[in-house]
Scaffold this motif. Structure first.
Motif, PDB file in Angstrom:
ATOM      1  N   PRO A  97       0.843  -1.206   0.000  1.00  0.00           N
ATOM      2  CA  PRO A  97       0.000   0.000   0.000  1.00  0.00           C
ATOM      3  C   PRO A  97       0.877   1.255   0.000  1.00  0.00           C
ATOM      4  N   GLY A  98       0.508   2.180  -0.852  1.00  0.00           N
ATOM      5  CA  GLY A  98       1.272   3.411  -0.984  1.00  0.00           C
ATOM      6  C   GLY A  98       2.233   3.410  -2.149  1.00  0.00           C
ATOM      7  N   ASP A  99       2.548   2.232  -2.712  1.00  0.00           N
ATOM      8  CA  ASP A  99       3.428   2.176  -3.876  1.00  0.00           C
ATOM      9  C   ASP A  99       2.781   2.890  -5.056  1.00  0.00           C
ATOM     10  N   ARG A 100       3.615   3.522  -5.857  1.00  0.00           N
ATOM     11  CA  ARG A 100       3.137   4.248  -7.038  1.00  0.00           C
ATOM     12  C   ARG A 100       3.502   3.446  -8.283  1.00  0.00           C
ATOM     13  N   ILE A 101       2.489   3.150  -9.099  1.00  0.00           N
ATOM     14  CA  ILE A 101       2.666   2.332 -10.299  1.00  0.00           C
ATOM     15  C   ILE A 101       2.311   3.161 -11.533  1.00  0.00           C
ATOM     16  N   ARG A 102       3.148   3.016 -12.566  1.00  0.00           N
ATOM     17  CA  ARG A 102       2.861   3.686 -13.838  1.00  0.00           C
ATOM     18  C   ARG A 102       2.581   2.632 -14.910  1.00  0.00           C
TER      19      ARG A 102
ATOM     20  N   PRO B 288      -7.030  -0.856 -12.362  1.00  0.00           N
ATOM     21  CA  PRO B 288      -6.933  -2.202 -11.773  1.00  0.00           C
ATOM     22  C   PRO B 288      -7.065  -2.161 -10.250  1.00  0.00           C
ATOM     23  N   PRO B 289      -7.874  -3.021  -9.685  1.00  0.00           N
ATOM     24  CA  PRO B 289      -7.932  -3.115  -8.236  1.00  0.00           C
ATOM     25  C   PRO B 289      -6.690  -3.849  -7.732  1.00  0.00           C
ATOM     26  N   PRO B 290      -6.185  -3.544  -6.547  1.00  0.00           N
ATOM     27  CA  PRO B 290      -6.688  -2.530  -5.609  1.00  0.00           C
ATOM     28  C   PRO B 290      -5.919  -1.225  -5.769  1.00  0.00           C
ATOM     29  N   MET B 291      -6.132  -0.537  -6.877  1.00  0.00           N
ATOM     30  CA  MET B 291      -5.408   0.683  -7.202  1.00  0.00           C
ATOM     31  C   MET B 291      -6.333   1.899  -7.161  1.00  0.00           C
ATOM     32  N   GLU B 292      -5.727   3.067  -6.984  1.00  0.00           N
ATOM     33  CA  GLU B 292      -6.471   4.319  -7.054  1.00  0.00           C
ATOM     34  C   GLU B 292      -5.768   5.241  -8.028  1.00  0.00           C
ATOM     35  N   TYR B 293      -6.514   5.759  -8.990  1.00  0.00           N
ATOM     36  CA  TYR B 293      -5.965   6.637 -10.020  1.00  0.00           C
ATOM     37  C   TYR B 293      -5.389   7.905  -9.401  1.00  0.00           C
ATOM     38  N   ILE B 294      -4.241   8.357  -9.921  1.00  0.00           N
ATOM     39  CA  ILE B 294      -3.645   9.627  -9.513  1.00  0.00           C
ATOM     40  C   ILE B 294      -4.135  10.697 -10.478  1.00  0.00           C
ATOM     41  N   LEU B 295      -4.892  11.641  -9.956  1.00  0.00           N
ATOM     42  CA  LEU B 295      -5.523  12.651 -10.796  1.00  0.00           C
ATOM     43  C   LEU B 295      -4.508  13.366 -11.682  1.00  0.00           C
ATOM     44  N   ASP B 296      -4.919  13.624 -12.926  1.00  0.00           N
ATOM     45  CA  ASP B 296      -4.130  14.361 -13.926  1.00  0.00           C
ATOM     46  C   ASP B 296      -2.862  13.635 -14.359  1.00  0.00           C
ATOM     47  N   SER B 297      -2.764  12.334 -14.092  1.00  0.00           N
ATOM     48  CA  SER B 297      -1.553  11.614 -14.495  1.00  0.00           C
ATOM     49  C   SER B 297      -1.670  10.979 -15.875  1.00  0.00           C
ATOM     50  N   ALA B 298      -2.864  10.939 -16.451  1.00  0.00           N
ATOM     51  CA  ALA B 298      -3.045  10.296 -17.758  1.00  0.00           C
ATOM     52  C   ALA B 298      -2.474  11.174 -18.871  1.00  0.00           C
ATOM     53  N   THR B 299      -1.678  10.563 -19.750  1.00  0.00           N
ATOM     54  CA  THR B 299      -1.091  11.250 -20.898  1.00  0.00           C
ATOM     55  C   THR B 299      -1.193  10.336 -22.116  1.00  0.00           C
TER      56      THR B 299
END
Length: 201
Positions: free
Chosen positions: A94-99, A122-133
Motif C-alpha cells: 500500500p502506498g506504492d506508485r505504479i505507472r 486495476p484493483p486494488p489501485m487508485e488513479y492519480i488525478l491528472d496523471s493520464a497522458t
C-alpha cells in the motif's frame, strides 16, 4: 502486502467505430469476451515489459508495461527516484506508485481511424488525478460508473450540511476507467500509447 499478478483485468480496444473486445484472465489463461470483426488471439508472455495482451489477425497488437516508482541512493549519498520495470509477478505494498503504459501497435499496411483504448483502473489501485497522458493527440476521458459513461472532468453531487446539494469534482477513489480517443489516424506500422499512474490502496 498485495500480490500483483498481471494487474490488467480488462482492456477494451476499438477502431472504425465498430469494434470492441474485452480480455480477462481465467485460471491462469487468457479468455476473450466480446465481439467485433476479425478473429482474436491472446498470447500471454512472461516478460511484463513486453506483455502482449491482444493480437488480432487484422494486424493490431496491444502491449502493456508497468513500472514502480522506487527510491535509489546515489554514490554520493543523495536519494533520487526512478521507475523500475515490474516482472510478470511482483509484490507491492500500500502506498506504492505504479505507472502503466498501454501501447496499440498497428502492424497493418494501412492506417486505422477512430482508434480508442479503454482501460479500467486495476484493483486494488487508485488513479492519480491528472496523471493520464498520451503519445499522440488524444481526447482523454474518464468514467466513475464502471465504464457506462465517459467525460473529461467527472463530477459528483453531494449534500451539504444545510441540506442543499452541489456538484463537485469526483474524488480519485471514484475513477473506474480511462479512455484515450486518438484524434488522428494511426499510420501503418506505427504505435500509439496511453499512460497513467495509480497508487496501491
Amino acid at each position: 502486502m498485495t500480490k500483483l499478478l498481471l494487474i490488467i483485468a480488462i482492456l477494451i480496444l476499438s477502431f472504425n467505430g465498430s469494434f470492441a473486445v474485452a480480455v480477462s484472465p481465467r485460471g491462469g489463461a487468457w479468455e476473450i469476451d466480446g465481439g467485433g470483426r476479425g478473429e482474436m488471439g491472446v498470447t500471454p508472455r512472461s516478460d511484463w515489459g513486453k506483455t502482449r495482451l491482444l493480437s488480432q489477425e487484422n494486424g493490431v497488437e496491444i502491449r502493456l508495461e508497468a513500472h514502480k516508482l522506487v527510491t535509489v541512493e546515489e554514490e554520493d549519498g543523495r536519494e533520487t527516484t526512478e521507475w523500475l520495470k515490474l516482472p510478470a509477478q511482483a509484490t507491492v505494498e500500500p502506498g506504492d506508485r505504479i505507472r502503466y503504459t498501454i501501447a496499440g501497435e498497428n502492424n497493418r499496411d494501412r492506417e486505422i481511424v477512430n482508434f480508442t483504448l479503454t482501460q479500467p483502473i486495476p484493483p486494488p489501485m487508485e488513479y492519480i488525478l491528472d496523471s493520464a497522458t498520451s503519445s499522440d493527440a488524444a481526447q482523454i476521458t474518464y468514467s466513475i460508473d464502471n465504464g457506462e459513461t465517459f467525460v473529461a472532468n467527472p463530477t459528483v453531487e453531494v449534500e451539504r450540511e444545510d441540506g442543499r446539494r452541489e456538484v463537485r469534482p469526483a474524488p480519485a477513489s471514484s475513477y473506474t476507467h480511462i479512455r484515450w480517443q486518438f484524434e488522428n489516424p494511426v499510420p501503418a506500422i506505427a504505435t500509439v500509447s496511453g499512460q497513467f499512474q495509480v497508487t496501491v490502496k
